[in-house]
Design an enzyme around this catalytic site. Structure first.
Site, PDB file in Angstrom:
ATOM      1  N   TYR A 156      44.008  12.309  71.076  1.00  0.00           N
ATOM      2  CA  TYR A 156      44.421  13.624  70.585  1.00  0.00           C
ATOM      3  C   TYR A 156      45.936  13.687  70.693  1.00  0.00           C
ATOM      4  O   TYR A 156      46.490  13.791  71.777  1.00  0.00           O
ATOM      5  CB  TYR A 156      43.735  14.702  71.418  1.00  0.00           C
ATOM      6  CG  TYR A 156      44.105  16.132  71.093  1.00  0.00           C
ATOM      7  CD1 TYR A 156      44.778  16.486  69.934  1.00  0.00           C
ATOM      8  CD2 TYR A 156      43.758  17.159  71.970  1.00  0.00           C
ATOM      9  CE1 TYR A 156      45.105  17.797  69.654  1.00  0.00           C
ATOM     10  CE2 TYR A 156      44.070  18.478  71.708  1.00  0.00           C
ATOM     11  CZ  TYR A 156      44.744  18.796  70.539  1.00  0.00           C
ATOM     12  OH  TYR A 156      45.063  20.097  70.273  1.00  0.00           O
ATOM     13  N   LYS A 176      42.946  12.406  66.494  1.00  0.00           N
ATOM     14  CA  LYS A 176      43.193  13.735  65.942  1.00  0.00           C
ATOM     15  C   LYS A 176      44.695  13.929  65.928  1.00  0.00           C
ATOM     16  O   LYS A 176      45.340  13.957  66.976  1.00  0.00           O
ATOM     17  CB  LYS A 176      42.528  14.817  66.796  1.00  0.00           C
ATOM     18  CG  LYS A 176      42.873  16.244  66.337  1.00  0.00           C
ATOM     19  CD  LYS A 176      42.376  17.289  67.312  1.00  0.00           C
ATOM     20  CE  LYS A 176      42.883  18.679  66.932  1.00  0.00           C
ATOM     21  NZ  LYS A 176      42.494  19.722  67.925  1.00  0.00           N
TER      22      LYS A 176
END
Length: 316
Positions: free
Chosen positions: A142, A171
């Site tokens: 992330y 992400k």
């Protein structure tokens, strides 16, 4: 857990659900269950919990694990579950990731360690440690430099993707759209990339992205999911139309720090019992609420429209 063996199935709109609290600040598991049901009924393609929108740094490890347990119980195996399990401490990250694995999560979303500003080699070693510890659990990095003060480089993502079979994606929550392209170019399009920037969700699909983890799905889950579905069906104009219609709700999310505005709207709609956010965040000020109400009036039809239509169709 059924999606764990095929993480490529974790596509589309993965809704990053807020963590509801009671007025006195306790985690509100009843409201959390209600929110997850709302997401599933509205057509979200997956559920995430414990990313930035979920206020993880304001919760204890035990609270985060308990919330994951509630989410797993409500989701079952209907859609993929991708909880955030990262922390700025390695031992907490490993504890949370172990809990996610044991509870049946389909993948773990691990934020880059914040505040310390590690080098690229340090980031590689951090994710390598997590990947080695959980070889049977798909790991997703992330990357959110606006919150962590560190940006995981495309070359570092490539090293991890090359070296570990269970490092499956990232992400990307950066407004540098060139970065998205460089990550996919370095790793190949078998790397799963989701956008965490609302106004880059649709553009990422043109590059071969897997979907998005967009906070606006808290308010308009049906519209966000439908945008992905229209793109996949080749209705690019329909997808673009939803992209632009979502603009007011995107602006609403960031009138103050996410998720305070979203929680206020959800509480007004009766979807959660309280708009409470934990310190250092605060509920929106009176001045901010004026702006939030104006934006909600502009884009609020999408908070009900598509989800309601889907529900009406199911009732016939």
């Amino acid at each position: 857990m059924k999606f764990r063996s095929d993480p490529s199935a974790i596509r589309g709109s993965i809704a990053p659900v807020v963590t509801p609290f009671t007025d006195d600040g306790a985690v509100d598991h009843d409201s959390l269950r209600s929110l997850i049901r709302f997401q599933l009924e509205s057509g979200s393609h997956g559920i995430s919990l414990g990313g930035s929108t979920g206020e993880p740094s304001a919760q204890t490890v035990a609270e985060r694990i308990a919330a994951m347990r509630t989410a797993v119980e409500e989701i079952g195996d209907r859609v993929p579950f991708l909880p955030g399990t990262g922390s700025h401490k390695l031992n907490e990250t490993l504890e949370l990731t172990a809990a996610a694995q044991d509870l049946g999560a389909d993948a773990a979303l691990v934020i880059t360690p914040y505040y310390a500003r590690p080098t690229q080699e340090a980031l590689y070693q951090w994710y390598a440690t997590v990947a080695r510890e959980f070889p049977d659990l798909p790991i997703v990095a992330y990357n959110v430099p606006s919150r962590t003060a560190v940006d995981i480089a495309p070359e570092t993502v490539k090293r991890l993707f090359t070296d570990f079979d269970n490092f499956v994606g990232v992400k990307e929550t950066t407004k540098d759209f060139e970065h998205f392209s460089r990550v996919l170019h370095a790793c190949g399009r078998s790397l799963l990339v989701w956008s965490g920037i609302e106004l880059l969700c649709l553009p990422l699909l043109a590059l071969g992205g897997a979907g998005f983890v967009s906070a606006v799905a808290n308010l308009a889950p049906g519209a966000v999911a439908r945008m992905y579905e229209l793109w996949e069906a080749g209705d690019f104009e329909g997808a673009r139309d939803l992209h632009y219609r979502l603009h007011p709700l995107v602006d609403l999310l960031f009138v103050e720090t996410n998720p305070a505005p979203a929680k206020w709207v959800l509480a007004q709609q009766g979807r959660i019992a309280s708009p409470h956010v934990r310190p250092p965040l605060i509920t929106p000020t009176a001045t901010s609420l004026t702006r939030i109400r104006a934006l909600l009036a502009e884009g609020g039809d999408l908070t009900q429209q598509l989800g309601t239509q889907q529900q009406n169709g199911a009732d016939k």
